[in-house]
Design a protein around this motif. Structure first.
Motif, PDB file in Angstrom:
ATOM      1  N   LEU A  40      -9.468 -56.926  56.653  1.00 19.02           N
ATOM      2  CA  LEU A  40     -10.214 -56.937  55.394  1.00 19.02           C
ATOM      3  C   LEU A  40      -9.812 -55.761  54.508  1.00 19.02           C
ATOM      4  CD1 LEU A  40     -13.817 -58.028  56.471  1.00 19.02           C
ATOM      5  CD2 LEU A  40     -12.193 -59.310  55.082  1.00 19.02           C
ATOM      6  N   HIS A  41      -9.669 -54.590  55.099  1.00 18.72           N
ATOM      7  CA  HIS A  41      -9.247 -53.437  54.306  1.00 18.72           C
ATOM      8  C   HIS A  41      -7.780 -53.561  53.904  1.00 18.72           C
ATOM      9  CE1 HIS A  41     -12.598 -50.549  54.070  1.00 18.72           C
ATOM     10  NE2 HIS A  41     -13.049 -51.202  55.129  1.00 18.72           N
ATOM     11  N   ALA A  42      -6.960 -54.181  54.726  1.00 18.87           N
ATOM     12  CA  ALA A  42      -5.583 -54.428  54.325  1.00 18.87           C
ATOM     13  C   ALA A  42      -5.533 -55.366  53.122  1.00 18.87           C
ATOM     14  CB  ALA A  42      -4.794 -55.026  55.493  1.00 18.87           C
ATOM     15  N   ALA A  43      -6.386 -56.383  53.108  1.00 19.91           N
ATOM     16  CA  ALA A  43      -6.413 -57.332  51.995  1.00 19.91           C
ATOM     17  C   ALA A  43      -6.815 -56.663  50.691  1.00 19.91           C
ATOM     18  CB  ALA A  43      -7.365 -58.487  52.313  1.00 19.91           C
ATOM     19  N   MET A  44      -7.645 -55.615  50.775  1.00 16.99           N
ATOM     20  CA  MET A  44      -8.108 -54.934  49.566  1.00 16.99           C
ATOM     21  C   MET A  44      -7.137 -53.868  49.082  1.00 16.99           C
ATOM     22  SD  MET A  44     -10.906 -56.473  48.945  1.00 16.99           S
ATOM     23  CE  MET A  44     -10.351 -57.941  49.804  1.00 16.99           C
ATOM     24  N   SER A  45      -6.231 -53.430  49.913  1.00 15.60           N
ATOM     25  CA  SER A  45      -5.388 -52.284  49.593  1.00 15.60           C
ATOM     26  C   SER A  45      -4.260 -52.674  48.647  1.00 15.60           C
ATOM     27  CB  SER A  45      -4.813 -51.681  50.876  1.00 15.60           C
ATOM     28  OG  SER A  45      -3.986 -50.584  50.582  1.00 15.60           O
ATOM     29  N   ALA A  46      -3.993 -51.790  47.673  1.00 19.64           N
ATOM     30  CA  ALA A  46      -2.858 -51.968  46.774  1.00 19.64           C
ATOM     31  C   ALA A  46      -1.714 -51.028  47.122  1.00 19.64           C
ATOM     32  CB  ALA A  46      -3.286 -51.736  45.324  1.00 19.64           C
ATOM     33  N   ASP A  47      -1.911 -50.140  48.080  1.00 17.94           N
ATOM     34  CA  ASP A  47      -0.867 -49.251  48.581  1.00 17.94           C
ATOM     35  C   ASP A  47      -0.141 -49.979  49.712  1.00 17.94           C
ATOM     36  OD1 ASP A  47       0.499 -47.302  50.221  1.00 17.94           O
ATOM     37  OD2 ASP A  47      -0.603 -45.741  49.175  1.00 17.94           O
ATOM     38  N   LEU A  48       1.158 -50.199  49.547  1.00 16.61           N
ATOM     39  CA  LEU A  48       1.898 -51.046  50.477  1.00 16.61           C
ATOM     40  C   LEU A  48       1.869 -50.493  51.897  1.00 16.61           C
ATOM     41  CD1 LEU A  48       3.646 -53.503  50.958  1.00 16.61           C
ATOM     42  CD2 LEU A  48       5.638 -52.192  50.211  1.00 16.61           C
ATOM     43  N   LYS A  49       2.131 -49.210  52.071  1.00  8.54           N
ATOM     44  CA  LYS A  49       2.152 -48.641  53.421  1.00  8.54           C
ATOM     45  C   LYS A  49       0.744 -48.499  53.987  1.00  8.54           C
ATOM     46  CE  LYS A  49       5.140 -45.566  54.700  1.00  8.54           C
ATOM     47  NZ  LYS A  49       5.921 -44.300  54.816  1.00  8.54           N
TER      48      LYS A  49
ATOM     49  N   THR B 214      -6.709 -64.364  61.156  1.00  7.80           N
ATOM     50  CA  THR B 214      -5.443 -64.995  60.797  1.00  7.80           C
ATOM     51  C   THR B 214      -5.474 -65.508  59.362  1.00  7.80           C
ATOM     52  OG1 THR B 214      -5.127 -65.648  63.101  1.00  7.80           O
ATOM     53  CG2 THR B 214      -3.805 -66.783  61.445  1.00  7.80           C
ATOM     54  N   GLY B 215      -6.591 -66.111  58.951  1.00  4.90           N
ATOM     55  CA  GLY B 215      -6.697 -66.613  57.587  1.00  4.90           C
ATOM     56  C   GLY B 215      -6.604 -65.511  56.551  1.00  4.90           C
ATOM     57  N   VAL B 216      -7.306 -64.406  56.783  1.00  2.00           N
ATOM     58  CA  VAL B 216      -7.257 -63.290  55.834  1.00  2.00           C
ATOM     59  C   VAL B 216      -5.872 -62.643  55.844  1.00  2.00           C
ATOM     60  CG1 VAL B 216      -8.297 -61.083  55.203  1.00  2.00           C
ATOM     61  CG2 VAL B 216      -9.735 -62.912  56.094  1.00  2.00           C
ATOM     62  N   ALA B 217      -5.214 -62.626  57.012  1.00  2.00           N
ATOM     63  CA  ALA B 217      -3.866 -62.059  57.088  1.00  2.00           C
ATOM     64  C   ALA B 217      -2.893 -62.842  56.209  1.00  2.00           C
ATOM     65  CB  ALA B 217      -3.386 -62.047  58.534  1.00  2.00           C
ATOM     66  N   VAL B 218      -3.035 -64.159  56.170  1.00  2.00           N
ATOM     67  CA  VAL B 218      -2.169 -64.970  55.311  1.00  2.00           C
ATOM     68  C   VAL B 218      -2.349 -64.555  53.850  1.00  2.00           C
ATOM     69  CG1 VAL B 218      -1.706 -67.300  54.481  1.00  2.00           C
ATOM     70  CG2 VAL B 218      -2.120 -66.907  56.917  1.00  2.00           C
ATOM     71  N   ALA B 219      -3.608 -64.443  53.408  1.00  2.00           N
ATOM     72  CA  ALA B 219      -3.868 -64.027  52.028  1.00  2.00           C
ATOM     73  C   ALA B 219      -3.326 -62.627  51.762  1.00  2.00           C
ATOM     74  CB  ALA B 219      -5.370 -64.079  51.753  1.00  2.00           C
ATOM     75  N   THR B 220      -3.440 -61.742  52.737  1.00  2.20           N
ATOM     76  CA  THR B 220      -2.977 -60.360  52.561  1.00  2.20           C
ATOM     77  C   THR B 220      -1.479 -60.301  52.330  1.00  2.20           C
ATOM     78  OG1 THR B 220      -4.764 -59.540  53.971  1.00  2.20           O
ATOM     79  CG2 THR B 220      -2.859 -58.096  53.656  1.00  2.20           C
ATOM     80  N   TYR B 221      -0.723 -61.018  53.138  1.00  7.30           N
ATOM     81  CA  TYR B 221       0.732 -60.929  53.015  1.00  7.30           C
ATOM     82  C   TYR B 221       1.273 -61.801  51.895  1.00  7.30           C
ATOM     83  CZ  TYR B 221       0.930 -57.924  57.020  1.00  7.30           C
ATOM     84  OH  TYR B 221       0.781 -56.840  57.852  1.00  7.30           O
ATOM     85  N   VAL B 222       0.551 -62.826  51.501  1.00  8.27           N
ATOM     86  CA  VAL B 222       0.919 -63.540  50.275  1.00  8.27           C
ATOM     87  C   VAL B 222       0.787 -62.595  49.082  1.00  8.27           C
ATOM     88  CG1 VAL B 222       0.176 -65.337  48.677  1.00  8.27           C
ATOM     89  CG2 VAL B 222       0.420 -65.861  51.095  1.00  8.27           C
TER      90      VAL B 222
ATOM     91  N   LEU C 177     -11.483 -62.485  47.119  1.00  8.39           N
ATOM     92  CA  LEU C 177     -11.765 -62.255  48.531  1.00  8.39           C
ATOM     93  C   LEU C 177     -12.757 -61.111  48.705  1.00  8.39           C
ATOM     94  CD1 LEU C 177     -10.915 -63.292  51.337  1.00  8.39           C
ATOM     95  CD2 LEU C 177      -9.175 -61.513  51.373  1.00  8.39           C
ATOM     96  N   GLN C 178     -12.645 -60.121  47.847  1.00  4.99           N
ATOM     97  CA  GLN C 178     -13.599 -59.015  47.886  1.00  4.99           C
ATOM     98  C   GLN C 178     -15.013 -59.509  47.614  1.00  4.99           C
ATOM     99  OE1 GLN C 178     -13.019 -55.682  45.012  1.00  4.99           O
ATOM    100  NE2 GLN C 178     -15.160 -56.146  44.548  1.00  4.99           N
ATOM    101  N   ARG C 179     -15.165 -60.434  46.683  1.00  4.74           N
ATOM    102  CA  ARG C 179     -16.500 -60.969  46.377  1.00  4.74           C
ATOM    103  C   ARG C 179     -17.085 -61.717  47.573  1.00  4.74           C
ATOM    104  NH1 ARG C 179     -18.161 -61.108  41.070  1.00  4.74           N
ATOM    105  NH2 ARG C 179     -16.627 -60.401  39.527  1.00  4.74           N
ATOM    106  N   VAL C 180     -16.226 -62.410  48.326  1.00  7.19           N
ATOM    107  CA  VAL C 180     -16.714 -63.142  49.494  1.00  7.19           C
ATOM    108  C   VAL C 180     -17.282 -62.184  50.525  1.00  7.19           C
ATOM    109  CG1 VAL C 180     -16.031 -64.639  51.408  1.00  7.19           C
ATOM    110  CG2 VAL C 180     -15.130 -65.069  49.107  1.00  7.19           C
ATOM    111  N   PHE C 181     -16.599 -61.052  50.728  1.00  4.45           N
ATOM    112  CA  PHE C 181     -17.019 -60.074  51.742  1.00  4.45           C
ATOM    113  C   PHE C 181     -17.665 -58.850  51.097  1.00  4.45           C
ATOM    114  CE2 PHE C 181     -13.562 -62.499  53.684  1.00  4.45           C
ATOM    115  CZ  PHE C 181     -14.135 -62.855  54.898  1.00  4.45           C
ATOM    116  N   ASP C 182     -18.348 -59.078  50.005  1.00  8.65           N
ATOM    117  CA  ASP C 182     -18.936 -57.982  49.253  1.00  8.65           C
ATOM    118  C   ASP C 182     -19.941 -57.193  50.087  1.00  8.65           C
ATOM    119  OD1 ASP C 182     -18.797 -56.831  46.586  1.00  8.65           O
ATOM    120  OD2 ASP C 182     -20.932 -57.273  46.462  1.00  8.65           O
ATOM    121  N   ASP C 183     -20.747 -57.877  50.870  1.00  6.29           N
ATOM    122  CA  ASP C 183     -21.763 -57.196  51.663  1.00  6.29           C
ATOM    123  C   ASP C 183     -21.151 -56.398  52.811  1.00  6.29           C
ATOM    124  OD1 ASP C 183     -23.736 -58.252  50.065  1.00  6.29           O
ATOM    125  OD2 ASP C 183     -24.034 -60.021  51.324  1.00  6.29           O
TER     126      ASP C 183
END
Length: 679
Positions: free
Chosen positions: A290-299, A438-446, A591-597
């Motif tokens: 989840l934090h990887a999906a939100m991050s804009a820093d590649l590393k 796995t589902g969130v990982a797909v969105a993250t790497y896309v 995705l952030q809105r979905v996991f806002d809480d």
């Protein structure tokens, strides 16, 4: 001497030679010499680990190398697996470092530390006594810390990351020290063989204390929640080939420690141990991705992804322990095989991703996905390598992580009717956690691949990027070939893991168990194999492209003579610009809105008005930050408490000699009072 022993000795010798050459060689040839020796050391280590996996054990005793206990080394199949993985990553990192070291990292200190760090990582799985293990573990921590802060003069964030890493890794070391010293005290010796012999004589409380203490230390090294705070800070700030070594090799040794102590030395233990491991793994996998999906820093994104994948590995380890305690040996073997296979797969694709990110950083000077884009044409090889790693990390076929995560799900799903209320409740939750991860990982790497490489360039640096040197591309190619090989031929690799599985849980080396696991693997290697799926996808793409081509030719023949050039539809706003496309932040916002809480993001809008009129807006700035809730709940209060006591301490140190003499006099009087009362 066996092949494993000879190769392991030569590997350490090559690493030592690399460190010496870093100190004495001329600066122009230093990166090439050190990188070549490092790659040779990694290749020899991979040979030694592979030989140990096939049953060629290696042991050695050096009684005079360390005081009191000496040094005891033994390379069994379990240790051989982690030595082989570390060696494979070292090959890619060594070759890559030849070109990457031109970024101001060609100094003697940094060049000497890299092979020493690799040698320490090789020695940890080969340690056969508590004292040897602790010394090698501390050497690994010290060398990696010095490498993390290698660029502290360039960026202030490096010093902060180094401080977090130093504190967390040494707190973990203290926890491991407490657990293993308690164990060794009961065994009246520090050899692992002596510890195994008294494991069944420990009381449940003592065994539980040893396991929990060592679990804390090893989980901190693996970046498991809530001991993960150092990882997304330290891995991004380290040089990229060091980041690959840390994220693809070093963190695996936390898993090794849990397996070695929990299964091998303590002999398995009760079910609650492994439910704890499984729960920590599931939470870490979800929280990390989840934090990887939100991050804009590649590393930083890749650092959070490491927490996710280590969490998945611990899900498999915990499930294996639960199944062993329930008596379902076949499922235990399948779960542990899946976990160890994911160790190998994660090492391959995470090394590739970090090396590719380093290539981007070298070409653009930025890790910000919002400022990248347009790299597909300027850096085609790096783009292809990162795309291959992203496919693998997404656990989509034909990526190599698909096989290990598929096996993990197989073991969890078949464990639903196993036995016990705890298993019946835990396994569905674990299945849901793995599926959601796995589902969130797909969105993250896309997001990472699409926004960072395929979109339009958003900065001058991204638009002017150039491909990296050949040595860096070769290092990435080595990791990429490993990903492809693991993806297309998993049934060749997986049976070799049987030896490591048997050491971690001796009852799992029974032929019936191994046969059942092999049958399950053959099923994966059949109709659902990555090779079959890859061929199916390629055939489908060829058919679709051929159909589109035929349609285009027919359409062209019908429209011949009626063609004209027109602009793409743009609502009259002119040509499309980079500002009109998704950024990494905007891509992740739904995705952030979905996991806002769960995430509790912090957003702020700054509106700047014109000086002439408060009714006219000059500029609007939107700031979004996704804080780490665990840091805010656990670490921030502790740090605030420490700062408060620091302020109190400064008040006591006023510089007055009379006050200091008063402190000493009060301490002496207090000591006399204590002695008088306790006589």
């Amino acid at each position: 001497m066996s092949l494993a022993g000879l190769s392991f000795t030569l590997s350490l010798a090559a690493a030592a030679l690399a460190a010496v050459m870093a100190l004495v060689s001329y600066h122009r040839i230093r990166p090439a010499v050190v990188g070549t020796c490092t790659a040779i050391s990694g290749a020899l280590a991979a040979v030694a680990g592979a030989a140990a996996l096939t049953g060629q054990a290696f042991s050695a005793t050096l009684p005079n190398l360390l005081p009191l206990f000496g040094v005891r080394l033994e390379l069994d199949p379990l240790g051989g697996l982690f030595v082989a993985v570390t060696g494979g990553v070292a090959i890619a990192a060594g070759i890559y470092g030849i070109g990457y070291s031109g970024q101001g990292l060609a100094g003697r200190g940094v060049q000497a530390l890299v092979p020493l760090f690799i040698a320490a990582m090789l020695l940890v799985p080969a340690a056969a006594s508590v004292s040897t293990f602790l010394v090698c573990w501390e050497l690994m921590a010290l060398t990696s810390l010095l490498l993390v802060v290698a660029e502290h003069r360039r960026r202030a964030a490096v010093g902060e990351a180094g401080l977090w890493y130093a504190v967390m890794t040494h707190l973990g070391m203290v926890a491991i020290l407490i657990g293993l010293m308690l164990f060794a005290a009961r065994a009246h010796g520090d050899e692992f063989a002596a510890l195994r012999s008294v494991a069944d004589q420990l009381s449940p409380a003592a065994a539980g204390t040893v396991f929990v203490a060592t679990l804390i230390g090893f989980a901190s090294k693996a970046g498991i929640v809530p001991l993960h705070a150092w990882l997304p800070r330290a891995h991004p700030e380290a040089p990229s080939h060091v980041s690959a070594l840390m994220s693809a090799a070093m963190v695996n040794l936390g898993v090794y420690g849990i397996l070695r102590v929990g299964f091998d030395l303590l002999g398995g233990g009760p079910r609650w141990w492994w439910l704890l491991v499984l729960g920590l793994g599931a939470i870490s996998a979800l929280y990390g991705i989840l934090h990887a999906a939100m991050s804009a820093d590649l590393k930083r994104l890749l650092g959070h992804s490491t927490t996710e994948n280590l969490g998945l590995i611990l899900v498999g380890v915990g499930a294996a322990g639960v199944f062993v305690s329930a008596g379902t040996r076949v499922l235990a073997g399948l779960a542990l095989t899946a976990a160890l296979l994911h160790v190998v797969n994660h090492a391959a694709f995470k090394a590739l991703l970090f090396l590719s990110a380093g290539s981007v950083l070298r070409a653009t000077g930025s890790r910000d996905l919002d400022a990248l884009g347009g790299l597909r044409t300027a850096m085609p090889v790096t783009t292809a390598m990162f795309g291959l790693g992203a496919l693998a990390a997404s656990a989509l076929p034909p990526g190599n992580a698909f096989v290990s995560e598929w096996l993990l799900l197989q073991s969890l799903i078949h464990g639903l009717p196993a036995s016990g209320v705890a298993t019946a409740i835990t396994m569905p939750v674990a299945v849901a956690a793995v599926a959601l991860t796995t589902g969130v990982a797909v969105a993250t790497y896309v997001k990472a691949f699409g926004v960072g490489f395929l979109a339009r360039a958003r900065s001058v640096a991204a638009a002017s990027a150039r491909e990296s040197p050949v040595t860096m591309l070769t290092g990435m190619g080595v990791a990429g070939l490993a990903c492809v090989g693991l993806a297309l031929a998993p049934t060749v690799v997986v049976p070799v893991l049987a030896g490591a599985v048997g050491v971690a849980e001796p009852t799992l080396d029974h032929p019936a168990v191994q046969g059942a696991v092999t049958m399950r693997l053959v099923g994966v290697g059949g109709a659902l194999s990555p090779l079959f799926l890859a061929i199916l996808v390629l055939v489908g793409m060829v058919v679709v492209l051929a159909g589109l081509r035929v349609a285009a030719v027919r359409r062209g023949s019908q429209m011949r003579g009626m063609r004209r050039e027109v602009r793409l539809w743009d609502c009259g706003a002119g040509p499309l610009s980079p500002r009109m496309q998704y950024t990494a932040t905007s891509f992740a916002e739904p995705l952030q809105r979905v996991f806002d809480d769960v995430l509790e993001p912090e957003a702020d809008v700054d509106v700047t008005h014109l000086q002439e009129s408060r009714y006219l807006v000059d500029r609007i700035e939107y700031h979004r930050r996704v804080p780490d809730r665990i840091e805010r709940a656990i670490y921030d209060p502790v740090l605030a408490f420490a700062r408060g006591w620091g302020r109190v301490g400064r008040r006591l140190a006023t510089g007055s000699v009379h006050r200091y003499l008063g402190y000493g006099f009060s301490a002496v009087i207090g000591l006399f009072v204590v002695l008088a009362v306790t006589r």
